[in-house]
Design a protein around this motif. Structure first.
Motif, PDB file in Angstrom:
ATOM      1  N   MET A   1       9.429  -6.824  38.897  1.00 36.59           N
ATOM      2  CA  MET A   1       9.125  -6.863  40.710  1.00 36.59           C
ATOM      3  C   MET A   1      10.460  -6.493  41.933  1.00 36.59           C
ATOM      4  SD  MET A   1       6.093  -7.581  43.047  1.00 36.59           S
ATOM      5  CE  MET A   1       5.190  -6.384  42.193  1.00 36.59           C
ATOM      6  N   ALA A   2      11.158  -6.116  42.139  1.00 30.56           N
ATOM      7  CA  ALA A   2      12.061  -6.583  43.179  1.00 30.56           C
ATOM      8  C   ALA A   2      11.085  -7.268  44.658  1.00 30.56           C
ATOM      9  CB  ALA A   2      12.898  -5.450  43.461  1.00 30.56           C
ATOM     10  N   THR A   3      11.680  -7.954  45.307  1.00 33.24           N
ATOM     11  CA  THR A   3      12.205  -8.123  46.368  1.00 33.24           C
ATOM     12  C   THR A   3      12.853  -7.136  47.641  1.00 33.24           C
ATOM     13  OG1 THR A   3      13.784  -9.895  46.287  1.00 33.24           O
ATOM     14  CG2 THR A   3      11.802 -10.793  45.872  1.00 33.24           C
ATOM     15  N   PRO A   4      11.886  -6.950  48.861  1.00 39.87           N
ATOM     16  CA  PRO A   4      12.348  -6.155  49.955  1.00 39.87           C
ATOM     17  C   PRO A   4      13.528  -6.285  49.730  1.00 39.87           C
ATOM     18  CG  PRO A   4      10.615  -6.788  50.138  1.00 39.87           C
ATOM     19  CD  PRO A   4      10.307  -7.642  48.686  1.00 39.87           C
ATOM     20  N   ALA A   5      14.421  -5.400  50.036  1.00 44.08           N
ATOM     21  CA  ALA A   5      15.857  -5.499  50.399  1.00 44.08           C
ATOM     22  C   ALA A   5      16.118  -6.516  51.794  1.00 44.08           C
ATOM     23  CB  ALA A   5      16.299  -4.037  51.145  1.00 44.08           C
ATOM     24  N   HIS A   6      15.329  -6.448  52.416  1.00 45.46           N
ATOM     25  CA  HIS A   6      15.335  -7.414  53.742  1.00 45.46           C
ATOM     26  C   HIS A   6      14.900  -9.035  53.742  1.00 45.46           C
ATOM     27  CE1 HIS A   6      11.179  -7.134  54.338  1.00 45.46           C
ATOM     28  NE2 HIS A   6      11.070  -8.451  54.929  1.00 45.46           N
ATOM     29  N   ILE A   7      15.135  -9.529  52.130  1.00 44.95           N
ATOM     30  CA  ILE A   7      14.662 -10.884  51.644  1.00 44.95           C
ATOM     31  C   ILE A   7      15.706 -10.792  50.800  1.00 44.95           C
ATOM     32  CG2 ILE A   7      13.122 -12.195  50.443  1.00 44.95           C
ATOM     33  CD1 ILE A   7      11.368 -10.599  51.333  1.00 44.95           C
ATOM     34  N   GLY A   8      16.239 -12.334  50.880  1.00 44.85           N
ATOM     35  CA  GLY A   8      17.303 -12.444  50.320  1.00 44.85           C
ATOM     36  C   GLY A   8      17.044 -13.739  49.059  1.00 44.85           C
ATOM     37  N   LYS A   9      17.976 -14.576  48.289  1.00 45.40           N
ATOM     38  CA  LYS A   9      17.824 -15.640  48.153  1.00 45.40           C
ATOM     39  C   LYS A   9      19.244 -16.440  47.613  1.00 45.40           C
ATOM     40  CE  LYS A   9      16.077 -16.317  43.714  1.00 45.40           C
ATOM     41  NZ  LYS A   9      15.647 -16.278  42.493  1.00 45.40           N
ATOM     42  N   VAL A 179       3.925 -10.323  46.003  1.00 47.94           N
ATOM     43  CA  VAL A 179       4.856 -10.780  45.324  1.00 47.94           C
ATOM     44  C   VAL A 179       4.835 -12.336  45.515  1.00 47.94           C
ATOM     45  CG1 VAL A 179       6.586 -10.161  46.774  1.00 47.94           C
ATOM     46  CG2 VAL A 179       6.439 -11.522  44.161  1.00 47.94           C
ATOM     47  N   ILE A 180       5.122 -13.287  45.533  1.00 44.77           N
ATOM     48  CA  ILE A 180       4.980 -14.666  45.676  1.00 44.77           C
ATOM     49  C   ILE A 180       6.308 -15.537  45.597  1.00 44.77           C
ATOM     50  CG2 ILE A 180       4.070 -17.301  45.665  1.00 44.77           C
ATOM     51  CD1 ILE A 180       1.247 -16.320  44.568  1.00 44.77           C
ATOM     52  N   ILE A 188       6.557 -14.176  41.602  1.00 45.29           N
ATOM     53  CA  ILE A 188       5.531 -14.111  40.850  1.00 45.29           C
ATOM     54  C   ILE A 188       4.655 -13.352  41.613  1.00 45.29           C
ATOM     55  CG2 ILE A 188       3.478 -15.708  41.118  1.00 45.29           C
ATOM     56  CD1 ILE A 188       4.954 -18.179  41.820  1.00 45.29           C
ATOM     57  N   GLY A 189       5.077 -11.953  40.454  1.00 44.95           N
ATOM     58  CA  GLY A 189       4.659 -10.906  39.866  1.00 44.95           C
ATOM     59  C   GLY A 189       3.087 -10.917  40.634  1.00 44.95           C
ATOM     60  N   LYS A 190       2.644 -11.503  40.016  1.00 45.68           N
ATOM     61  CA  LYS A 190       0.852 -11.344  39.463  1.00 45.68           C
ATOM     62  C   LYS A 190       0.179 -12.023  40.934  1.00 45.68           C
ATOM     63  CE  LYS A 190      -0.309  -8.952  36.040  1.00 45.68           C
ATOM     64  NZ  LYS A 190       1.632  -9.045  35.026  1.00 45.68           N
ATOM     65  N   PRO A 191       0.313 -12.271  41.883  1.00 52.73           N
ATOM     66  CA  PRO A 191       0.186 -13.857  42.807  1.00 52.73           C
ATOM     67  C   PRO A 191      -1.644 -13.892  42.639  1.00 52.73           C
ATOM     68  CG  PRO A 191       1.317 -12.176  43.901  1.00 52.73           C
ATOM     69  CD  PRO A 191       1.059 -11.380  43.010  1.00 52.73           C
ATOM     70  N   GLU A 192      -2.272 -12.960  42.549  1.00 48.91           N
ATOM     71  CA  GLU A 192      -3.891 -13.698  41.924  1.00 48.91           C
ATOM     72  C   GLU A 192      -3.836 -14.648  41.181  1.00 48.91           C
ATOM     73  OE1 GLU A 192      -6.535 -10.209  43.648  1.00 48.91           O
ATOM     74  OE2 GLU A 192      -8.501 -12.022  42.512  1.00 48.91           O
ATOM     75  N   ALA A 193      -3.370 -13.943  39.936  1.00 48.10           N
ATOM     76  CA  ALA A 193      -4.083 -14.491  38.709  1.00 48.10           C
ATOM     77  C   ALA A 193      -2.942 -15.587  38.875  1.00 48.10           C
ATOM     78  CB  ALA A 193      -3.108 -13.301  37.365  1.00 48.10           C
ATOM     79  N   LYS A 194      -2.279 -16.076  39.121  1.00 48.04           N
ATOM     80  CA  LYS A 194      -1.154 -17.053  39.392  1.00 48.04           C
ATOM     81  C   LYS A 194      -2.106 -17.813  40.135  1.00 48.04           C
ATOM     82  CE  LYS A 194       2.178 -19.363  38.708  1.00 48.04           C
ATOM     83  NZ  LYS A 194       3.229 -19.568  36.953  1.00 48.04           N
ATOM     84  N   ILE A 195      -2.889 -17.583  41.611  1.00 47.26           N
ATOM     85  CA  ILE A 195      -3.047 -19.131  42.301  1.00 47.26           C
ATOM     86  C   ILE A 195      -4.381 -18.566  41.346  1.00 47.26           C
ATOM     87  CG2 ILE A 195      -4.681 -19.062  43.983  1.00 47.26           C
ATOM     88  CD1 ILE A 195      -2.858 -17.048  45.637  1.00 47.26           C
TER      89      ILE A 195
END
Ligand SMILES: [Zn+2]
Length: 269
Positions: A1-9, A179-180, A188-195
């Motif tokens: 899963m890609a992060t939105p374009a306005h978010i960088g790391k 996404v987390i 983390i592409g499956k947030p609910e499962a992860k939490i």
């Protein structure tokens, strides 16, 4: 899963047993951006953040936000503030901690960036002033050290608090998250499962602590030894903190008491 374009790391060059590949420093925004966490004050780290912002088309960094006060998230905050003139914010409970903050935020505050806003979620547990930031537009959660890309968060008493941590995790389940983006490790592409996995893991640990108490283990060291069979020497202290955090939660619930440094089971349910 890609992060939105306005978010960088930009991941800081501080890899380690606790920081995984290094601390993830996020840049959020279009024309103007906010930076979440700054690990290192080295020029190379600040260059990395500013170059990432530029590559995203951001013309300036307005604000720096901190998920929590641990050094691997704040070590470069004042240096970046000085370098780019951004306003530095910190959770209200940590006012003055770094000396040089410009504003404070608290639970449910909204902090704007170019193109949207971040919803502040005060999520104590890993650290009492810990905050996550939720962007409802793209349903992104910046989880700091509450949820990591892999492994589990460290709960280090007395400031770390397992009761608060569980409450914080439960609260996050109430948000619609695609996404987390964690403070360490991959997204983390499956947030609910992860939490849910995180909550389940802690409840299982709690059961193991109770089982150790039932088996007559009554010190943090003995309980840790029984539960964490294969833990490396480097992680031994971390395991002990975790056991202590669980014992303190159980004491708060009236299920365990401490007497002369020993932990005793009160009610067994
Ligand atoms: Zn960290």
């Amino acid at each position: 899963m890609a992060t939105p374009a306005h978010i960088g790391k930009f991941t800081a060059n501080n890899p380690g047993i606790m920081t995984l590949q290094g601390t993830n420093q996020y840049i959020v925004g279009k024309e103007s951006a906010v930076v979440i966490d700054v690990a290192l004050s080295a020029d190379s780290n600040m260059d990395g953040i500013l170059e990432q912002a530029e590559a995203m088309g951001a013309k300036r960094i307005d604000k720096i936000l901190l998920t929590h006060i641990h050094n691997d998230h704040t070590g470069g905050a004042l240096a970046l503030r000085k370098r780019c003139g951004a306003k530095l914010g910190i959770h209200r409970s940590r006012r003055g901690y770094l000396g040089g903050e410009d504003f404070q935020y608290d639970d449910n505050d909204r902090i704007s960036f170019g193109g949207g806003e971040l919803h502040v979620l005060h999520t104590p547990g890993h650290e009492s002033g810990h905050c996550c930031f939720y962007e409802s537009g793209d349903k992104v959660l910046f989880s700091g050290d509450n949820i990591l890309g892999y492994g589990t968060a460290v709960i280090h008493p007395p400031d770390g608090n397992m009761t608060d941590y569980m409450t914080s995790l439960e609260r996050l389940l109430g948000f619609d998250i695609n996404v987390i983006l964690p403070g360490h490790g991959p997204l983390i592409g499956k947030p609910e499962a992860k939490i849910r996995e995180y909550i389940k893991h802690r409840l299982e640990r709690e059961q193991q602590v109770l089982a150790a108490l039932r088996a007559g283990r009554n010190t943090i060291g003995d309980i840790t030894q029984m539960i964490y069979v294969d833990v490396s020497a480097a992680l031994q202290r971390v395991a002990e903190f975790s056991v202590q955090a669980h014992l303190e939660k159980l004491m708060r619930e009236g299920r365990v008491k401490r007497e002369n440094g020993r932990y005793l089971l009160l009610s067994d349910k």
